[in-house]
Design a protein around this motif. Structure first.
Motif, PDB file in Angstrom:
ATOM      1  N   GLN A 133       0.866  -1.174   0.000  1.00  0.00           N
ATOM      2  CA  GLN A 133       0.000   0.000   0.000  1.00  0.00           C
ATOM      3  C   GLN A 133       0.904   1.225   0.000  1.00  0.00           C
ATOM      4  OE1 GLN A 133      -2.329  -0.108   3.592  1.00  0.00           O
ATOM      5  NE2 GLN A 133      -3.007  -2.220   3.279  1.00  0.00           N
ATOM      6  N   VAL A 134       0.350   2.370  -0.391  1.00  0.00           N
ATOM      7  CA  VAL A 134       1.094   3.619  -0.270  1.00  0.00           C
ATOM      8  C   VAL A 134       0.217   4.668   0.409  1.00  0.00           C
ATOM      9  CG1 VAL A 134       2.617   3.248  -2.256  1.00  0.00           C
ATOM     10  CG2 VAL A 134       0.412   4.387  -2.592  1.00  0.00           C
ATOM     11  N   ILE A 135       0.876   5.545   1.148  1.00  0.00           N
ATOM     12  CA  ILE A 135       0.216   6.716   1.723  1.00  0.00           C
ATOM     13  C   ILE A 135       0.933   7.938   1.169  1.00  0.00           C
ATOM     14  CG2 ILE A 135      -0.388   7.987   3.811  1.00  0.00           C
ATOM     15  CD1 ILE A 135      -0.331   5.366   5.330  1.00  0.00           C
ATOM     16  N   GLY A 136       0.188   8.803   0.494  1.00  0.00           N
ATOM     17  CA  GLY A 136       0.773   9.978  -0.114  1.00  0.00           C
ATOM     18  C   GLY A 136       0.915  11.133   0.843  1.00  0.00           C
ATOM     19  N   PRO A 137       1.511  12.222   0.392  1.00  0.00           N
ATOM     20  CA  PRO A 137       1.673  13.412   1.236  1.00  0.00           C
ATOM     21  C   PRO A 137       0.338  13.973   1.733  1.00  0.00           C
ATOM     22  CG  PRO A 137       3.086  13.559  -0.689  1.00  0.00           C
ATOM     23  CD  PRO A 137       2.181  12.389  -0.911  1.00  0.00           C
ATOM     24  N   ASP A 138      -0.751  13.667   1.024  1.00  0.00           N
ATOM     25  CA  ASP A 138      -2.069  14.142   1.457  1.00  0.00           C
ATOM     26  C   ASP A 138      -2.672  13.272   2.553  1.00  0.00           C
ATOM     27  OD1 ASP A 138      -2.643  11.868   0.019  1.00  0.00           O
ATOM     28  OD2 ASP A 138      -3.925  12.855  -1.464  1.00  0.00           O
ATOM     29  N   VAL A 145      -2.687  -1.056  -5.543  1.00  0.00           N
ATOM     30  CA  VAL A 145      -1.522  -0.587  -6.299  1.00  0.00           C
ATOM     31  C   VAL A 145      -1.079  -1.623  -7.324  1.00  0.00           C
ATOM     32  CG1 VAL A 145      -0.716   1.019  -4.524  1.00  0.00           C
ATOM     33  CG2 VAL A 145       0.040  -1.371  -4.458  1.00  0.00           C
ATOM     34  N   TRP A 146      -1.993  -2.512  -7.690  1.00  0.00           N
ATOM     35  CA  TRP A 146      -1.693  -3.493  -8.723  1.00  0.00           C
ATOM     36  C   TRP A 146      -1.755  -2.828 -10.091  1.00  0.00           C
ATOM     37  CZ3 TRP A 146       0.397  -8.138  -8.769  1.00  0.00           C
ATOM     38  CH2 TRP A 146       0.282  -8.929  -9.914  1.00  0.00           C
ATOM     39  N   GLY A 147      -2.873  -2.182 -10.402  1.00  0.00           N
ATOM     40  CA  GLY A 147      -3.017  -1.447 -11.647  1.00  0.00           C
ATOM     41  C   GLY A 147      -2.522  -2.220 -12.856  1.00  0.00           C
ATOM     42  N   GLN A 169      17.319 -18.808  -2.046  1.00  0.00           N
ATOM     43  CA  GLN A 169      17.488 -17.364  -2.015  1.00  0.00           C
ATOM     44  C   GLN A 169      16.845 -16.762  -3.256  1.00  0.00           C
ATOM     45  OE1 GLN A 169      21.414 -15.860  -0.837  1.00  0.00           O
ATOM     46  NE2 GLN A 169      22.039 -17.974  -0.438  1.00  0.00           N
ATOM     47  N   TYR A 170      16.298 -15.562  -3.097  1.00  0.00           N
ATOM     48  CA  TYR A 170      15.574 -14.911  -4.179  1.00  0.00           C
ATOM     49  C   TYR A 170      15.952 -13.438  -4.224  1.00  0.00           C
ATOM     50  CZ  TYR A 170      12.525 -18.998  -3.503  1.00  0.00           C
ATOM     51  OH  TYR A 170      12.031 -20.265  -3.358  1.00  0.00           O
ATOM     52  N   ALA A 171      15.895 -12.858  -5.416  1.00  0.00           N
ATOM     53  CA  ALA A 171      16.095 -11.418  -5.570  1.00  0.00           C
ATOM     54  C   ALA A 171      15.376 -10.979  -6.831  1.00  0.00           C
ATOM     55  CB  ALA A 171      17.583 -11.071  -5.654  1.00  0.00           C
ATOM     56  N   GLY A 172      14.837  -9.784  -6.789  1.00  0.00           N
ATOM     57  CA  GLY A 172      14.157  -9.254  -7.960  1.00  0.00           C
ATOM     58  C   GLY A 172      13.374  -8.018  -7.596  1.00  0.00           C
ATOM     59  N   THR A 173      12.624  -7.515  -8.550  1.00  0.00           N
ATOM     60  CA  THR A 173      11.886  -6.270  -8.361  1.00  0.00           C
ATOM     61  C   THR A 173      10.386  -6.532  -8.414  1.00  0.00           C
ATOM     62  OG1 THR A 173      13.664  -4.997  -9.390  1.00  0.00           O
ATOM     63  CG2 THR A 173      11.499  -3.942  -9.266  1.00  0.00           C
ATOM     64  N   VAL A 174       9.701  -6.026  -7.391  1.00  0.00           N
ATOM     65  CA  VAL A 174       8.243  -6.002  -7.388  1.00  0.00           C
ATOM     66  C   VAL A 174       7.829  -4.607  -7.857  1.00  0.00           C
ATOM     67  CG1 VAL A 174       6.148  -6.162  -5.997  1.00  0.00           C
ATOM     68  CG2 VAL A 174       8.115  -7.622  -5.461  1.00  0.00           C
ATOM     69  N   VAL A 175       6.959  -4.531  -8.846  1.00  0.00           N
ATOM     70  CA  VAL A 175       6.501  -3.239  -9.352  1.00  0.00           C
ATOM     71  C   VAL A 175       5.078  -2.994  -8.877  1.00  0.00           C
ATOM     72  CG1 VAL A 175       6.031  -1.846 -11.394  1.00  0.00           C
ATOM     73  CG2 VAL A 175       7.980  -3.402 -11.371  1.00  0.00           C
ATOM     74  N   ILE A 176       4.841  -1.790  -8.352  1.00  0.00           N
ATOM     75  CA  ILE A 176       3.491  -1.377  -7.994  1.00  0.00           C
ATOM     76  C   ILE A 176       3.102  -0.181  -8.855  1.00  0.00           C
ATOM     77  CG2 ILE A 176       3.693  -2.250  -5.633  1.00  0.00           C
ATOM     78  CD1 ILE A 176       4.004   0.681  -4.712  1.00  0.00           C
ATOM     79  N   ASP A 177       1.817   0.096  -8.917  1.00  0.00           N
ATOM     80  CA  ASP A 177       1.265   1.190  -9.710  1.00  0.00           C
ATOM     81  C   ASP A 177       0.729   2.223  -8.724  1.00  0.00           C
ATOM     82  OD1 ASP A 177      -0.079   2.816 -11.509  1.00  0.00           O
ATOM     83  OD2 ASP A 177      -0.907   1.148 -12.663  1.00  0.00           O
ATOM     84  N   SER A 178       1.474   3.302  -8.540  1.00  0.00           N
ATOM     85  CA  SER A 178       1.207   4.255  -7.458  1.00  0.00           C
ATOM     86  C   SER A 178       0.724   5.604  -7.989  1.00  0.00           C
ATOM     87  CB  SER A 178       2.493   4.469  -6.639  1.00  0.00           C
ATOM     88  OG  SER A 178       2.337   5.522  -5.714  1.00  0.00           O
ATOM     89  N   SER A 182       6.028  10.150  -3.717  1.00  0.00           N
ATOM     90  CA  SER A 182       6.679  10.191  -2.409  1.00  0.00           C
ATOM     91  C   SER A 182       5.624   9.896  -1.351  1.00  0.00           C
ATOM     92  CB  SER A 182       7.317  11.565  -2.143  1.00  0.00           C
ATOM     93  OG  SER A 182       6.320  12.574  -2.072  1.00  0.00           O
ATOM     94  N   GLY A 183       6.109   9.440  -0.220  1.00  0.00           N
ATOM     95  CA  GLY A 183       5.188   9.133   0.863  1.00  0.00           C
ATOM     96  C   GLY A 183       5.672   7.933   1.649  1.00  0.00           C
ATOM     97  N   THR A 184       4.734   7.062   2.026  1.00  0.00           N
ATOM     98  CA  THR A 184       5.023   5.889   2.846  1.00  0.00           C
ATOM     99  C   THR A 184       4.630   4.636   2.088  1.00  0.00           C
ATOM    100  OG1 THR A 184       4.586   7.148   4.863  1.00  0.00           O
ATOM    101  CG2 THR A 184       4.566   4.754   5.061  1.00  0.00           C
ATOM    102  N   LEU A 185       5.546   3.696   2.013  1.00  0.00           N
ATOM    103  CA  LEU A 185       5.278   2.387   1.434  1.00  0.00           C
ATOM    104  C   LEU A 185       5.002   1.418   2.572  1.00  0.00           C
ATOM    105  CD1 LEU A 185       5.370   0.501  -1.132  1.00  0.00           C
ATOM    106  CD2 LEU A 185       7.751   0.034  -0.457  1.00  0.00           C
ATOM    107  N   ILE A 186       3.897   0.694   2.495  1.00  0.00           N
ATOM    108  CA  ILE A 186       3.512  -0.255   3.546  1.00  0.00           C
ATOM    109  C   ILE A 186       3.456  -1.647   2.952  1.00  0.00           C
ATOM    110  CG2 ILE A 186       1.677  -0.960   5.131  1.00  0.00           C
ATOM    111  CD1 ILE A 186       0.850   1.980   5.306  1.00  0.00           C
ATOM    112  N   TYR A 187       3.964  -2.604   3.685  1.00  0.00           N
ATOM    113  CA  TYR A 187       3.923  -4.002   3.278  1.00  0.00           C
ATOM    114  C   TYR A 187       3.227  -4.801   4.362  1.00  0.00           C
ATOM    115  CZ  TYR A 187       5.425  -8.563   1.631  1.00  0.00           C
ATOM    116  OH  TYR A 187       5.441  -9.851   1.159  1.00  0.00           O
ATOM    117  N   LYS A 188       2.103  -5.417   4.022  1.00  0.00           N
ATOM    118  CA  LYS A 188       1.372  -6.219   4.995  1.00  0.00           C
ATOM    119  C   LYS A 188       0.412  -7.155   4.284  1.00  0.00           C
ATOM    120  CE  LYS A 188      -1.512  -3.929   7.603  1.00  0.00           C
ATOM    121  NZ  LYS A 188      -2.083  -2.856   8.433  1.00  0.00           N
TER     122      LYS A 188
END
Length: 200
Positions: A133-138, A145-147, A169-178, A182-188
């Motif tokens: 999830q994201v929380i914006g400056p507002d 944020v799947w989009g 072991q794993y590594a890679g990029t998760v892309v979200i549609d925000s 800027s703001g707060t990124l939440i993972y839950k």
């Protein structure tokens, strides 16, 4: 030790009780002195040291590069660790068929994760855009944020969408549609009160 289910973990179809322990731990009590339920295997639990800094939302505050982990309840053995190594606004796409961001901006989240041989078979662990999830400056929270983020990266650069297996072991990029840059990124995990968050 924060006794919570790891926000990246789904156990089979549902989350096991957060304070669950295995049959060898029957009779254990929680902090309030209540008897904990007995289950066939330990539930994943949060993995932060006692007294981690938390936001007003109850999430553990992390810095980019910090490690989080899940432990077995009866032994405190770490069996799953992960970290967010970078948060990249306006992530470049390379799939060759990327759509425009539905919400405004693709944000790339570089993730590393590792499991041990003792990862329980009934811990269903995935890390995907659905958990962010994201929380914006507002101050508004955006949970969807799947989009069109799925279209951005090719398989080679993406974090796996498969269930994480033991001793890997794993590594890679998760892309979200925000909608914000800027703001707060939440993972839950949906339905869980506690997660992790980062500023970006």
């Amino acid at each position: 030790m924060l006794r919570r289910a790891l926000p990246a973990v789904l156990v089979a179809a549902t989350l096991l009780p957060l304070a669950a322990c295995n049959s060898e731990s029957a009779g254990t009590q929680d902090a309030a002195g209540a008897a904990l339920p007995t289950t066939t295997s330990a539930a994943p639990e949060a993995s932060e040291p006692a007294g981690p800094a938390k936001s007003d939302r109850g999430n553990v505050i992390k810095q980019v590069g910090d490690e989080a982990y899940a432990t077995l309840l009866d032994t405190d053995e770490r069996v799953f660790t992960f970290s967010v190594d970078a948060i990249r606004v306006d992530q470049p796409c390379n799939s060759g068929f990327a759509d425009e961001p539905a919400n405004g901006h693709f944000v790339g989240i570089d993730v590393r994760a590792a499991t041990t041989p003792n990862l329980p078979a009934d811990w269903f662990i995935q890390i995907s855009a659905d958990n962010f999830q994201v929380i914006g400056p507002d101050g508004l929270t955006v949970t969807d944020v799947w989009g069109t983020a799925y279209s951005c990266l090719g398989t080679a650069g993406s974090f796996t969408t498969d269930q994480l297996g033991p001793a890997q072991q794993y590594a890679g990029t998760v892309v979200i549609d925000s909608p914000v840059t800027s703001g707060t990124l939440i993972y839950k995990v949906p339905g869980e009160p506690t997660g992790w968050e980062w500023q970006f």
